[in-house]
Design an enzyme around this catalytic site. Structure first.
Site, short mmCIF file in Angstrom:
data_model
loop_
_atom_site.label_atom_id
_atom_site.label_comp_id
_atom_site.label_asym_id
_atom_site.label_seq_id
_atom_site.Cartn_x
_atom_site.Cartn_y
_atom_site.Cartn_z
N HIS A 1 -0.36 -1.08 0.63
CA HIS A 1 0.40 -0.83 -0.59
C HIS A 1 1.51 -1.88 -0.71
CE1 HIS A 1 -1.52 3.07 -0.51
NE2 HIS A 1 -0.85 3.51 -1.54
N HIS B 1 -8.71 3.39 -5.02
CA HIS B 1 -7.37 3.87 -4.62
C HIS B 1 -7.24 5.38 -4.85
CE1 HIS B 1 -3.23 2.59 -3.38
NE2 HIS B 1 -3.02 3.85 -3.74
N GLU C 1 4.89 -1.64 -5.75
CA GLU C 1 4.94 -0.39 -6.51
C GLU C 1 6.41 0.01 -6.67
OE1 GLU C 1 3.69 3.09 -4.41
OE2 GLU C 1 3.50 4.32 -6.23
N ASP D 1 -4.99 7.45 -7.47
CA ASP D 1 -3.94 7.61 -6.44
C ASP D 1 -3.91 9.05 -5.90
OD1 ASP D 1 -2.02 6.55 -4.80
OD2 ASP D 1 -0.43 6.43 -6.31
ZN LIG Z 1 -1.40 5.01 -3.00
#
Ligand SMILES: [Zn+2]
Length: 342
Positions: free
Chosen positions: A203, A19, A206, A284
């Site tokens: 995704h 990721h 989150e 990320d």
């Molecule tokens: Zn991401």
């Protein structure tokens, strides 16, 4: 006899990095140089030498995060800039013990300056090829659609991604604000990607809760989930992820930087781990969050109480969740065993 266990060096632990976003992987110093080269005025948040203060749990905060990201992206203008970005991302990963990197990119963002979608794709994949050869790091690409844009655009991207499956594209993602639109709007795009042999890695879980993870499983048939940490709020969902072996690409530093969790110890690594949900720790957007791959494992050690045996297991999970071929996986898994035996 007194124990002499010194914590093992986590930069030496072989792992897979699943990721990492394209622009977000940029070195801060590279951003400064490129901004200077193109006369781009960077906001203070990007020049302070420290990661910007962000909070994306409301739409304003997310917008600010995206704006910083867009400014950084606007500094990538030529094939040389792309090559430099990818090479440096590979170098940083190697330094952090990564043996396999899947980098995530929405080529539409770079298309206008690089002569269109296809040239952009060619430039990106060539850069990945070269960086992989030069650094010895196994590298592949996830093409990610943007959920703020029209689902038809995602379909176009899915077709493009499939077309480049033999050139290093292994998966199809969906990023940006989970609070906008529905996963279901992108089901056709994901069907195209899956039918073309790509791994579905949207995704979810989150910025919004367990429902967004369920949507990724039900509507997009996700094989991996970007983040997915909010699944921790739903034991049944955790069981489902564990039973199906769906890997969650968990990014602890990102979660804390964006205010998804207050402190590193609040990131539910332990909950997911104990439930048997496979994880692949990821950075990320190191450019904006200030830490890279090995640092995520450090956080697990420092704040979530993972010992070296458990950290090795996390690394194994990252390798098994990757799109790497069996010989590559075997080599990395053997390296993890030697790390633990050292
Ligand atoms: Zn991401």
């Amino acid at each position: 006899m007194e124990s002499t266990t010194r914590p093992r060096d986590l930069t030496l632990l072989p792992k897979a990095h699943l990721h990492l976003h394209f622009t977000g992987s940029m070195r801060p110093t590279t951003l400064l140089e490129l901004a200077d080269k193109y006369g781009v005025h960077l906001p203070d948040a990007l020049t302070g030498g420290e990661p910007p203060k962000l909070r994306a749990t409301d739409e304003r905060g997310w917008f600010r995060f995206q704006r910083l990201y867009d400014i950084a992206r606007s500094c990538l203008r030529t094939a040389e800039d792309i090559q430099r970005l990818v090479r440096e991302a590979a170098e940083e990963d190697v330094r952090d013990g990564s043996g396999w990197l899947e980098i995530q990119v929405d080529p539409t963002s770079y298309a206008p300056l690089l002569g269109g979608l296809i040239p952009a794709m060619e430039i990106i994949l060539d850069a990945v090829d070269t960086a992989s050869r030069d650094t010895g790091l196994g590298m592949r690409v996830l093409v990610a659609a943007n959920r703020m844009k029209h689902p038809l655009e995602a379909r176009t991207l899915a077709r493009l991604a499939v077309r480049y499956a033999d050139r290093g594209v292994v998966g199809f993602g969906l990023s940006n604000d989970e609070r906008r639109g529905l996963a279901r709007d992108f089901d056709r795009a994901f069907a195209i990607a899956r039918e073309g042999g790509l791994l579905a890695a949207p995704h979810g879980g989150e910025l919004t809760g367990p429902a967004s993870v369920r949507d990724c499983l039900d509507d997009l048939r996700a094989a991996r989930i970007g983040h997915g940490v909010r699944a921790a709020e739903d034991p049944r969902l955790l069981r489902r992820l564990a039973d199906r072996g769906v890997t969650c690409e968990v990014c602890p530093a990102s979660n804390v930087a964006l205010g998804v969790y207050e402190k590193p110890e609040d990131v539910p690594l332990r909950t997911l781990f104990d439930a048997g949900v496979p994880m692949a720790l990821g950075a990320d957007d190191p450019l904006l969050f200030g830490s890279r791959l090995a640092a995520q494992y450090e956080l697990a050690r420092e704040h979530n109480g993972f010992d070296d045996t458990e950290l090795a297991e996390l690394a194994r999970q990252s390798v098994r969740g990757s799109a790497a071929d069996a010989p590559t996986q075997d080599k990395l898994l053997a390296g993890i065993d030697s790390w633990l035996a050292s």
